[in-house]
Design a protein around this motif. Structure first.
Motif, PDB file in Angstrom:
ATOM      1  N   UNK A  26       1.103  -6.177  27.815  1.00  0.00           N
ATOM      2  CA  UNK A  26       1.902  -7.293  28.904  1.00  0.00           C
ATOM      3  C   UNK A  26       0.810  -8.319  28.724  1.00  0.00           C
ATOM      4  N   UNK A  27       1.648  -9.088  29.581  1.00  0.00           N
ATOM      5  CA  UNK A  27       1.096 -10.810  28.943  1.00  0.00           C
ATOM      6  C   UNK A  27       0.578 -11.305  30.381  1.00  0.00           C
ATOM      7  N   UNK A  28       0.667 -12.304  30.081  1.00  0.00           N
ATOM      8  CA  UNK A  28      -0.408 -13.331  30.915  1.00  0.00           C
ATOM      9  C   UNK A  28       0.516 -14.611  31.336  1.00  0.00           C
ATOM     10  N   UNK A  29       0.295 -15.513  32.632  1.00  0.00           N
ATOM     11  CA  UNK A  29       0.487 -17.013  32.909  1.00  0.00           C
ATOM     12  C   UNK A  29       0.051 -17.299  33.171  1.00  0.00           C
ATOM     13  N   UNK A  30      -0.970 -18.102  33.532  1.00  0.00           N
ATOM     14  CA  UNK A  30      -2.153 -18.704  33.922  1.00  0.00           C
ATOM     15  C   UNK A  30      -1.317 -19.437  35.438  1.00  0.00           C
ATOM     16  N   UNK A  31      -2.524 -19.160  36.656  1.00  0.00           N
ATOM     17  CA  UNK A  31      -2.101 -19.623  38.384  1.00  0.00           C
ATOM     18  C   UNK A  31      -3.028 -20.990  37.531  1.00  0.00           C
ATOM     19  N   UNK A  32      -3.007 -22.672  37.144  1.00  0.00           N
ATOM     20  CA  UNK A  32      -4.034 -23.627  37.616  1.00  0.00           C
ATOM     21  C   UNK A  32      -2.260 -24.540  37.870  1.00  0.00           C
ATOM     22  N   UNK A  47      -0.375 -23.906  40.486  1.00  0.00           N
ATOM     23  CA  UNK A  47       0.760 -22.836  41.276  1.00  0.00           C
ATOM     24  C   UNK A  47       1.251 -22.087  38.955  1.00  0.00           C
ATOM     25  N   UNK A  48       2.361 -21.569  38.716  1.00  0.00           N
ATOM     26  CA  UNK A  48       2.466 -21.029  37.187  1.00  0.00           C
ATOM     27  C   UNK A  48       3.502 -21.526  36.267  1.00  0.00           C
ATOM     28  N   UNK A  49       3.345 -22.632  35.953  1.00  0.00           N
ATOM     29  CA  UNK A  49       4.250 -24.011  35.575  1.00  0.00           C
ATOM     30  C   UNK A  49       5.889 -22.720  34.294  1.00  0.00           C
ATOM     31  N   UNK A  50       6.311 -23.085  34.493  1.00  0.00           N
ATOM     32  CA  UNK A  50       7.647 -22.858  33.827  1.00  0.00           C
ATOM     33  C   UNK A  50       8.882 -23.571  33.390  1.00  0.00           C
ATOM     34  N   UNK A  51       9.853 -23.408  32.925  1.00  0.00           N
ATOM     35  CA  UNK A  51      11.131 -23.854  32.941  1.00  0.00           C
ATOM     36  C   UNK A  51      12.089 -23.527  33.439  1.00  0.00           C
ATOM     37  N   UNK A  52      13.058 -24.017  33.083  1.00  0.00           N
ATOM     38  CA  UNK A  52      14.824 -23.869  33.730  1.00  0.00           C
ATOM     39  C   UNK A  52      15.228 -24.440  33.137  1.00  0.00           C
ATOM     40  N   UNK A  61       5.887 -22.526  40.422  1.00  0.00           N
ATOM     41  CA  UNK A  61       6.274 -21.890  41.011  1.00  0.00           C
ATOM     42  C   UNK A  61       5.112 -20.828  41.680  1.00  0.00           C
ATOM     43  N   UNK A  62       5.595 -19.890  42.588  1.00  0.00           N
ATOM     44  CA  UNK A  62       4.378 -18.931  43.125  1.00  0.00           C
ATOM     45  C   UNK A  62       5.100 -17.709  43.031  1.00  0.00           C
ATOM     46  N   UNK A  63       4.149 -16.464  43.144  1.00  0.00           N
ATOM     47  CA  UNK A  63       4.882 -14.626  43.478  1.00  0.00           C
ATOM     48  C   UNK A  63       5.441 -14.343  44.588  1.00  0.00           C
ATOM     49  N   UNK A  64       6.324 -14.536  45.080  1.00  0.00           N
ATOM     50  CA  UNK A  64       6.574 -13.690  46.547  1.00  0.00           C
ATOM     51  C   UNK A  64       6.720 -12.015  46.845  1.00  0.00           C
ATOM     52  N   UNK A  65       5.820 -11.367  47.390  1.00  0.00           N
ATOM     53  CA  UNK A  65       6.147 -10.250  46.804  1.00  0.00           C
ATOM     54  C   UNK A  65       7.232  -9.920  48.012  1.00  0.00           C
ATOM     55  N   UNK A  66       7.899  -9.998  48.614  1.00  0.00           N
ATOM     56  CA  UNK A  66       8.912  -9.681  49.528  1.00  0.00           C
ATOM     57  C   UNK A  66      10.503 -10.191  48.778  1.00  0.00           C
ATOM     58  N   UNK A  67      10.402 -10.924  48.210  1.00  0.00           N
ATOM     59  CA  UNK A  67      11.877 -11.649  47.760  1.00  0.00           C
ATOM     60  C   UNK A  67      12.140 -10.696  46.198  1.00  0.00           C
ATOM     61  N   UNK A 169       5.950 -24.375  50.268  1.00  0.00           N
ATOM     62  CA  UNK A 169       6.703 -25.207  49.300  1.00  0.00           C
ATOM     63  C   UNK A 169       7.361 -25.124  48.070  1.00  0.00           C
ATOM     64  N   UNK A 170       6.677 -24.628  47.015  1.00  0.00           N
ATOM     65  CA  UNK A 170       6.844 -24.216  45.610  1.00  0.00           C
ATOM     66  C   UNK A 170       7.872 -23.090  45.545  1.00  0.00           C
ATOM     67  N   UNK A 171       8.420 -23.484  44.323  1.00  0.00           N
ATOM     68  CA  UNK A 171       9.736 -22.603  44.322  1.00  0.00           C
ATOM     69  C   UNK A 171       9.000 -21.264  43.851  1.00  0.00           C
ATOM     70  N   UNK A 172       9.939 -20.262  44.537  1.00  0.00           N
ATOM     71  CA  UNK A 172      10.305 -19.028  44.745  1.00  0.00           C
ATOM     72  C   UNK A 172      10.603 -18.347  43.190  1.00  0.00           C
ATOM     73  N   UNK A 173       9.457 -16.733  42.946  1.00  0.00           N
ATOM     74  CA  UNK A 173       9.399 -16.130  41.924  1.00  0.00           C
ATOM     75  C   UNK A 173       9.168 -14.756  42.483  1.00  0.00           C
ATOM     76  N   UNK A 174      10.406 -14.375  42.681  1.00  0.00           N
ATOM     77  CA  UNK A 174      10.805 -12.750  43.914  1.00  0.00           C
ATOM     78  C   UNK A 174       9.428 -12.012  42.907  1.00  0.00           C
ATOM     79  N   UNK A 175       9.173 -11.488  43.199  1.00  0.00           N
ATOM     80  CA  UNK A 175       8.048  -9.938  42.985  1.00  0.00           C
ATOM     81  C   UNK A 175       8.026  -8.551  43.766  1.00  0.00           C
ATOM     82  N   UNK A 176       9.605  -8.542  44.635  1.00  0.00           N
ATOM     83  CA  UNK A 176      10.489  -7.544  45.254  1.00  0.00           C
ATOM     84  C   UNK A 176       9.837  -6.160  44.095  1.00  0.00           C
TER      85      UNK A 176
END
Length: 525
Positions: A26-32, A47-52, A61-67, A169-176
């Protein structure tokens, strides 16, 4: 010759298994706190830093469990009037994504065409989410959570109409249940199971006491849990009213120093855990009334900042008492006052974060004719793991620490410790596999020896002098059990991105069982 071939095969098994164990840790990403605007030093969003894209564009981003899909905002979204000031909107959204500046962006009509999930959510309670796919456009681009998890041609959606709760507000990362990010990581061999876990961390305290949160992919952080974990099935049934599937029953909300229960007598609240929500709790107005009656505090305003929906009080009237949220499964979550009575926080017009300590916000909001929610500040004191393969979620009392010990989850069992404080090396794993293979080899040779002894003709017989018949020996060996490759594997199936969302087998159940986890091991009941 047979022995040599056998040992060579065993050596290959050792190498393959050791490599798989190491790669699928497993790996982890910080919420900071992440600085959103390069020219504004205090433009922080947590939130979680990412690049696109390429060159990489920074987002939060933030994790969204319903998406199921991942949704990223572009500059046009703010220009449509979601927030009047563009710099404020850019900071609160976690930066813009400008698809035209990415050389790897491939535009499509919608996210399903791009390879995303065709169904956005298991729940039909939120009509704005259910319309996301048809009201947005999509495409593919390179998506990176950390330096080792680049995902090429990852499907993302770009919303064109307002759909989320403004303060989130923040970008949504779907974790559904059909999460494209978890499916992609699993398919790429980065994680061994579609499991994710979250601890929000601690903020609005002195620097020495502040702790970054984290999201773990493929397992959980054992070091951030205390005692037993309590496991329940994900429940998306219409009766539950919980759009994330994580339904719990609150039996008590107690102010510890006051010996007072903020719930009405004999009342239990059905609540839905919503990790991205900006408050600790949204519930009946009687909770606020009982809080003010018990403490003598009186509201002076409502919050329109990052904690939208909270109640605002003067600091001179505040007190210091921890809060306990008791769940019917037998778990008590102890929340320090610093995590539910916090300073007023907002984003200024220039994009900088403003903290006003002269006013405090009670992170409890009010909902009418809707299910109670437990938000991100609940996860400053509780640790949450979601196992999509097992269709369950698990809660612990959280241990607020920066120490980490990541544990893989395969099926219903914690198998591999792979955290910073305790990680088996590839050599150690290979040693374990070597021992197992050696044992199997010795047992196999012993069986083969006995088998041949049994079928050896007695001494002095006429056939003893005859040369061995290869055909006869081959026929006898073929009588050993043969693996039937036509039978299905017991390994659970996983839906990859682009496939329809799996129908939850737990949906609609009226009898839900709770299991306890002790020391990281699931105890099935």
């Amino acid at each position: 010759m047979e022995l040599v071939l056998f040992l060579q095969s065993a050596a290959l098994v050792v190498t393959v298994h050791a490599t798989q164990f190491d790669e699928m840790s497993p790996f982890q990403v910080p919420i900071r706190d992440v600085q959103v605007l390069p020219d504004i030093p205090n433009s922080f969003m947590k939130g979680i830093a990412a690049t696109v894209g390429e060159p990489p564009q920074n987002i939060v981003l933030l994790p969204w469990p319903e998406l199921n899909n991942t949704w990223i905002y572009d500059q046009a979204f703010c220009n449509r009037g979601c927030i009047d000031n563009s710099r404020c909107c850019q900071a609160r959204r976690g930066n813009y994504y400008i698809e035209s500046k990415s050389t790897t962006w491939v535009n499509t009509t919608n996210i399903t065409v791009a390879g995303g999930a065709s169904t956005e959510t298991e729940s039909q309670a939120d009509t704005t989410i259910s319309k996301l796919i048809t009201s947005s456009f999509g495409g593919t681009d390179t998506f990176t959570l950390n330096t080792t998890s680049d995902l090429a041609d990852f499907p993302v959606g770009v919303p064109t109409v307002k759909w989320d709760d403004g303060p989130i507000m923040l970008h949504a990362m779907g974790m559904g249940t059909n999460s494209t990010i978890l499916n992609a990581l699993f398919k790429a061999g980065r994680i061994g199971s579609r499991v994710w876990s979250i601890f929000w961390g601690r903020m609005w305290v002195d620097d020495d006491d502040a702790i970054d949160g984290s999201v773990v992919f493929g397992g959980y952080d054992e070091q951030k849990t205390i005692g037993r974990g309590y496991t329940q099935p994900l429940d998306f049934s219409e009766d539950s009213g919980c759009w994330t599937g994580m339904k719990v029953l609150i039996s008590k909300i107690a102010l510890q120093d006051m010996n007072a229960n903020l719930l009405e007598p004999s009342v239990q609240l059905t609540a839905c855990i919503v990790p991205q929500h900006q408050l600790l709790l949204n519930g009946p107005s009687s909770i606020i009334s009982n809080f003010e009656l018990t403490t003598g505090m009186k509201i002076n305003n409502f919050s329109w900042g990052l904690h939208g929906g909270a109640y605002r009080y003067n600091t001179s009237a505040l007190f210091d008492s921890d809060l306990t949220i008791s769940l019917s499964i037998g778990l008590d979550i102890y929340i320090p006052s610093s995590q539910y009575l916090v300073p007023l926080v907002d984003i200024d017009n220039n994009g900088s974060r403003v903290v006003d300590k002269s006013q405090q916000e009670l992170l409890i909001g009010v909902v009418h004719d809707s299910v109670t929610t437990l938000g991100r500040y609940f996860l400053t004191a509780a640790y949450l793991m979601v196992d999509l393969d097992a269709n369950t979620f698990t809660l612990w009392q959280a241990k607020p620490t920066s120490d980490s010990k990541l544990v893989s989850r395969y099926g219903n069992t914690a198998i591999l410790n792979a955290g910073e404080s305790s990680r088996l090396s590839t050599g150690s794993l290979a040693g374990v596999v070597v021992g197992a293979v050696a044992g199997v080899a010795i047992l196999g040779l012993g069986i083969l020896f006995c088998f041949r002894r049994i079928h050896r003709p007695p001494r002095g017989s006429q056939t003893a002098m005859e040369p061995p018949n290869p055909t006869h020996e081959a026929n006898q060996l073929s009588e050993l059990p043969v693996l039937d490759t036509t039978k299905s594997s017991p390994t659970p199936k996983h839906e990859l991105h682009g496939s329809p969302a799996a129908v939850s087998e737990m949906s609609g159940q009226t009898h839900h069982h709770t299991y306890e986890m002790d020391g990281g091991t699931l105890l099935l009941g």
